[in-house]
Write an enzyme that holds these catalytic residues in place. Structure first.
Site: not given
Ligand SMILES: CSC[C@H]1O[C@H](OP(=O)(O)O)[C@H](O)[C@@H]1O
Length: 351
Positions: A246
């Site tokens: 992220d």
């Molecule tokens: C390529 S997505 C990167 C990252 O985003 C996800 O978090 P969320 O589902 O809370 O938006 C997850 O940490 C992924 O690894």
């Protein structure tokens, strides 16, 4: 047909409501920035790259539908709305980086005396629309670089077994995915024996989304509960771990889905290479290390309920951080669209 989290055509934007997957595939219309903020904040669409793309496209559809008296008026709306979109979720950096770039572009176009407000709006929207194809191209490159790097460390003609966490595929990006893109590339090379995907409590990105993508693509995969990672590493001959990001700090410290940090510790203990797959749109060159990364805390109901069913005792105190930070010392390599870098080399790469 590939899974699409984002559909954008003729200035119309819809997103696949990921809160309903895998049971129901339903697209919802995003007509303006407020809709965009809401679907991101509620995690109807999620994933660092997808958040930025949906946020910016929600601005594109909003301004496309409006007339502006002047370039200055348009620029003021752009700046206000992009700063609002950044507040939808604080940890992923992609929305902030995209906002910074687009605000700079809007100011540059405002002062460009050769174009009027109509052309400025059209050019601005075109730049946003290009984010979709750029993200897919980035992910394909990440997939290829990542597959090559992982295979280079394996004996010739062996198949690999990959463990991944959360969802980093077509449902977290404009398509193909980051860590899941590496998995797709390994599979396309007939080098992937099996994927082990963690369920990723409490939102269950793994059980509901990654498993959905892997089954859809007919990629051999096994779902494991988050607490099974150590046993899987001990008993399933995991070749490498590949996760998404992220926000990657300049020294390689990486904020990713909660649980990533402990997986990295376990990988170190089992001497298993641990990779972060992330485009440069997830790398924060203004952040020296991971200490300053804001970790979003989500509502406790996301832990205490599954759907409408309560699974935790009423009255228990909860802590629900959505992310954790993995120190660069636990990361073997950062797989990007420009190549695979040791964390200590990231700062040398031109952002
Ligand atoms: C390529 S997505 C990167 C990252 O985003 C996800 O978090 P969320 O589902 O809370 O938006 C997850 O940490 C992924 O690894």
């Amino acid at each position: 047909m590939a899974l699409q989290s984002i559909k954008y055509e003729n200035n119309c934007l819809t997103i696949l409501d990921q809160l309903l997957l895998p049971g129901e595939s339903k697209y919802i219309v995003v007509q303006n920035v407020e809709d965009g903020w809401q679907v991101i904040n509620k995690m109807q669409v999620r994933g660092a790259p997808a958040i930025a793309i949906v946020g910016c496209l929600s601005l594109a559809v909003e301004i496309h539908a409006k007339k502006f008296e002047s370039k200055q008026a348009l620029c003021e709306v752009i700046e206000k709305q992009l700063n609002y979109l950044i507040s939808s979720r604080p940890t992923a950096v992609n929305m902030k980086l995209a906002a910074n770039d687009l605000i700079s572009l809007a100011k540059q176009l405002t002062f460009d005396g050769s174009i009027g407000v109509t052309d400025m709006k059209a050019r601005f929207i075109t730049v946003i629309e290009k984010m979709l194809e750029d993200d897919i191209a980035d992910n394909k490159a990440i997939g290829e670089f990542g597959a090559q790097s992982i295979l280079s460390k394996q004996p010739e003609n062996t198949m690999v077994r990959i463990l991944t966490h959360c969802n980093t595929g077509s449902l977290a990006t404009a398509g193909y995915g980051t860590a899941l893109g590496v998995i797709r590339s390994l599979y396309s090379k007939n080098k992937l024996e099996r994927v082990y995907c963690t369920e990723t409590r409490p939102y269950n990105q793994g059980a509901r989304l990654t498993a959905f993508e892997l089954v859809h693509d007919k990629i051999p995969a096994t779902l494991i509960v988050d607490s099974m990672v150590a046993s899987a590493m001990k008993n399933k001959k995991i070749s490498a771990v590949v996760v998404g990001a992220d926000r990657v700090a300049l020294n390689g410290d990486t904020a990713n889905k909660i649980g990533t940090y402990q997986i990295a510790i376990l990988a170190k203990h089992h001497n298993i290479p641990f990779y972060v797959a992330a485009p440069f749109t997830s790398i924060d060159s203004n952040m020296k290390n991971g200490n300053g990364i804001v970790i979003e805390e989500r509502p406790e109901t996301e832990m205490t309920f599954i759907g409408d069913y309560r699974i935790a005792a009423q009255g228990i105190t909860c802590w629900n951080p959505a992310f954790d930070v993995t120190p660069s010392s636990l990361i073997t390599g950062i797989i990007t669209e420009r190549g695979v870098f040791e964390p200590s080399r990231l700062a040398d790469v031109k952002m």
